[in-house]
Motif scaffolding. Structure first.
Motif, PDB file in Angstrom:
ATOM      1  N   SER A  89      25.663  68.763  27.304  1.00  0.00           N
ATOM      2  CA  SER A  89      26.499  68.539  28.484  1.00  0.00           C
ATOM      3  C   SER A  89      25.775  68.897  29.772  1.00  0.00           C
ATOM      4  O   SER A  89      26.091  68.382  30.842  1.00  0.00           O
ATOM      5  N   ASP A  90      24.764  69.807  29.689  1.00  0.00           N
ATOM      6  CA  ASP A  90      24.022  70.203  30.881  1.00  0.00           C
ATOM      7  C   ASP A  90      22.691  69.463  31.005  1.00  0.00           C
ATOM      8  O   ASP A  90      21.779  69.918  31.712  1.00  0.00           O
ATOM      9  N   ALA A  91      22.540  68.334  30.318  1.00  0.00           N
ATOM     10  CA  ALA A  91      21.307  67.557  30.400  1.00  0.00           C
ATOM     11  C   ALA A  91      21.042  67.145  31.848  1.00  0.00           C
ATOM     12  O   ALA A  91      21.969  66.756  32.570  1.00  0.00           O
ATOM     13  N   PRO A  92      19.787  67.240  32.307  1.00  0.00           N
ATOM     14  CA  PRO A  92      19.479  66.931  33.706  1.00  0.00           C
ATOM     15  C   PRO A  92      19.649  65.462  34.062  1.00  0.00           C
ATOM     16  O   PRO A  92      19.792  65.119  35.235  1.00  0.00           O
ATOM     17  N   VAL A  93      19.631  64.593  33.059  1.00  0.00           N
ATOM     18  CA  VAL A  93      19.772  63.156  33.302  1.00  0.00           C
ATOM     19  C   VAL A  93      20.954  62.644  32.491  1.00  0.00           C
ATOM     20  O   VAL A  93      21.012  62.859  31.278  1.00  0.00           O
ATOM     21  N   PRO A  94      21.936  61.995  33.112  1.00  0.00           N
ATOM     22  CA  PRO A  94      23.080  61.459  32.364  1.00  0.00           C
ATOM     23  C   PRO A  94      22.628  60.503  31.269  1.00  0.00           C
ATOM     24  O   PRO A  94      21.591  59.832  31.390  1.00  0.00           O
ATOM     25  N   LEU A  95      23.406  60.434  30.212  1.00  0.00           N
ATOM     26  CA  LEU A  95      23.035  59.601  29.072  1.00  0.00           C
ATOM     27  C   LEU A  95      22.918  58.136  29.465  1.00  0.00           C
ATOM     28  O   LEU A  95      22.018  57.426  28.994  1.00  0.00           O
ATOM     29  N   ALA A  96      23.790  57.664  30.335  1.00  0.00           N
ATOM     30  CA  ALA A  96      23.716  56.265  30.769  1.00  0.00           C
ATOM     31  C   ALA A  96      22.396  55.990  31.469  1.00  0.00           C
ATOM     32  O   ALA A  96      21.781  54.924  31.277  1.00  0.00           O
ATOM     33  N   GLU A  97      21.937  56.946  32.267  1.00  0.00           N
ATOM     34  CA  GLU A  97      20.655  56.768  32.963  1.00  0.00           C
ATOM     35  C   GLU A  97      19.495  56.780  31.972  1.00  0.00           C
ATOM     36  O   GLU A  97      18.500  56.059  32.141  1.00  0.00           O
ATOM     37  N   GLN A  98      19.613  57.606  30.925  1.00  0.00           N
ATOM     38  CA  GLN A  98      18.583  57.609  29.888  1.00  0.00           C
ATOM     39  C   GLN A  98      18.528  56.247  29.195  1.00  0.00           C
ATOM     40  O   GLN A  98      17.453  55.738  28.868  1.00  0.00           O
ATOM     41  N   GLY A  99      19.717  55.658  28.972  1.00  0.00           N
ATOM     42  CA  GLY A  99      19.746  54.330  28.365  1.00  0.00           C
ATOM     43  C   GLY A  99      19.101  53.281  29.255  1.00  0.00           C
ATOM     44  O   GLY A  99      18.370  52.402  28.770  1.00  0.00           O
ATOM     45  N   GLU A 100      19.355  53.362  30.540  1.00  0.00           N
ATOM     46  CA  GLU A 100      18.733  52.424  31.480  1.00  0.00           C
ATOM     47  C   GLU A 100      17.220  52.610  31.517  1.00  0.00           C
ATOM     48  O   GLU A 100      16.463  51.642  31.634  1.00  0.00           O
ATOM     49  N   ARG A 101      16.786  53.880  31.424  1.00  0.00           N
ATOM     50  CA  ARG A 101      15.343  54.142  31.392  1.00  0.00           C
ATOM     51  C   ARG A 101      14.734  53.505  30.145  1.00  0.00           C
ATOM     52  O   ARG A 101      13.630  52.936  30.202  1.00  0.00           O
ATOM     53  N   LEU A 102      15.449  53.576  29.021  1.00  0.00           N
ATOM     54  CA  LEU A 102      14.945  52.961  27.792  1.00  0.00           C
ATOM     55  C   LEU A 102      14.810  51.453  27.953  1.00  0.00           C
ATOM     56  O   LEU A 102      13.819  50.861  27.498  1.00  0.00           O
ATOM     57  N   VAL A 103      15.779  50.817  28.585  1.00  0.00           N
ATOM     58  CA  VAL A 103      15.700  49.365  28.794  1.00  0.00           C
ATOM     59  C   VAL A 103      14.432  49.011  29.555  1.00  0.00           C
ATOM     60  O   VAL A 103      13.712  48.055  29.221  1.00  0.00           O
ATOM     61  N   GLY A 104      14.108  49.792  30.617  1.00  0.00           N
ATOM     62  CA  GLY A 104      12.894  49.535  31.382  1.00  0.00           C
ATOM     63  C   GLY A 104      11.639  49.727  30.557  1.00  0.00           C
ATOM     64  O   GLY A 104      10.689  48.924  30.640  1.00  0.00           O
ATOM     65  N   LEU A 105      11.613  50.761  29.735  1.00  0.00           N
ATOM     66  CA  LEU A 105      10.447  51.005  28.895  1.00  0.00           C
ATOM     67  C   LEU A 105      10.265  49.909  27.847  1.00  0.00           C
ATOM     68  O   LEU A 105       9.142  49.477  27.571  1.00  0.00           O
ATOM     69  N   LEU A 106      11.344  49.453  27.270  1.00  0.00           N
ATOM     70  CA  LEU A 106      11.249  48.407  26.245  1.00  0.00           C
ATOM     71  C   LEU A 106      10.709  47.117  26.836  1.00  0.00           C
ATOM     72  O   LEU A 106       9.986  46.356  26.165  1.00  0.00           O
ATOM     73  N   ALA A 107      11.053  46.846  28.081  1.00  0.00           N
ATOM     74  CA  ALA A 107      10.529  45.644  28.736  1.00  0.00           C
ATOM     75  C   ALA A 107       9.013  45.721  28.867  1.00  0.00           C
ATOM     76  O   ALA A 107       8.309  44.717  28.718  1.00  0.00           O
ATOM     77  N   LYS A 108       8.496  46.932  29.127  1.00  0.00           N
ATOM     78  CA  LYS A 108       7.057  47.106  29.257  1.00  0.00           C
ATOM     79  C   LYS A 108       6.354  47.083  27.901  1.00  0.00           C
ATOM     80  O   LYS A 108       5.195  46.699  27.799  1.00  0.00           O
TER      81      LYS A 108
END
Length: 284
Positions: A220-239
């Motif tokens: 619950s105290d993660a510095p990055v929200p889970l939705a933002e982590q998912g968006e980061r994954l989408v960007g990485l997968l594109a690369k």
């Protein structure tokens, strides 16, 4: 006085008829008794809402031996009996529409089934678990109307705590799994095949079409929200779309960057926009 005379005459006629033909009266009385008994005992039960569970699984717990009047008085007790099935989330019993006198022995039992969502390994036993976190049954049991295709879509959850010693923790983990998978599948656009709870509140997910796990910060105290982590994954997968087979894992449980570890290389930090060589910092 006239009414009294008329009544006496009618009674006298009935007595004479009975003396003359007693068998007729016995048959009439038996028919009336049978009709009354049928009215109190015979019932029609309409079961609505079943999609997976067969009707026989519901009928076997219904008290058909009880009278219609008992059913009208003890509807809550009947609902409780049906809800004892691990497949049933809620049940409601009502009289058939059209009025109590017209449909005296007719009932509608509406049920809401649990939706199987996970297969979880708990205390060395595999369980089918609903989307609400309720344990339905051991996975080796019958799945009733659940098709093989639907069974194959169940998400495997590993790393669960002991159900006997930490039931509250297990419920919490399953709630996290349900919410996280739903959010990530929408954000990433891929179905989750498995989720494993790691240390410090992290969890790893295997997605459809990806041959490597992705680690997320789930605390619950993660510095990055889970939705933002998912968006980061989408960007990485594109690369990485042409290099999936080279990737060993992606770790997004960092404050500022995600880390891509290749099978033949050291872990390389990268964000969702471009690769970076700055030192990644795990959240505290």
């Amino acid at each position: 006085m006239r009414f009294l005379y008329t009544s006496l005459i009618a009674v006298s006629v009935c007595i004479l008829q009975y003396i003359d033909n007693p068998a007729f009266f016995h048959r009439a009385f038996a028919a009336i008794s049978t009709k009354g008994s049928d009215t109190m005992q015979q019932k029609e039960v309409r079961i609505e809402g079943l999609k997976v569970l067969p009707r026989s699984e519901i009928e076997r717990v219904l008290p058909y031996d009880k009278s219609v009047l008992w059913w009208h008085i003890n509807g809550t007790d009947i609902q409780s009996r049906v809800e004892e099935s691990p497949w049933i989330d809620e049940a409601a019993l009502e009289s058939c529409p059209g009025g109590a006198l017209r449909h005296w022995g007719c009932f509608v039992l509406s049920v809401q089934e649990r939706t199987p969502k996970f297969i979880g390994l708990v205390d060395n036993e595999r369980w089918i678990i609903g989307s609400d976190g309720a344990f339905i049954m051991p996975s080796g049991g019958p799945l009733f109307g659940l098709s093989p295709e639907a069974g194959a879509q169940l998400v495997v959850v590993e790393g669960l705590a002991s159900r006997s010693s930490s039931p509250d923790l297990v419920r919490s983990q399953l709630a996290i799994a349900a919410g996280s998978i739903s959010l990530l599948e929408r954000t990433v656009g891929r179905s989750a095949r498995s989720l494993r709870f790691e240390e410090k509140g992290d969890f790893s997910v295997m997605f459809e079409g990806l041959p490597f796990p992705v680690i997320f910060a789930g605390a619950s105290d993660a510095p990055v929200p889970l939705a933002e982590q998912g968006e980061r994954l989408v960007g990485l997968l594109a690369k990485l779309k042409d290099r999936y087979q080279e990737v060993a894992k992606i770790d997004l449980a960092f404050a500022r960057v995600g880390v891509v570890k290749f099978r033949t290389e050291e872990a390389l930090p990268a964000d969702s926009q471009a690769a970076t060589t700055r030192q990644p910092q795990k959240r505290g």
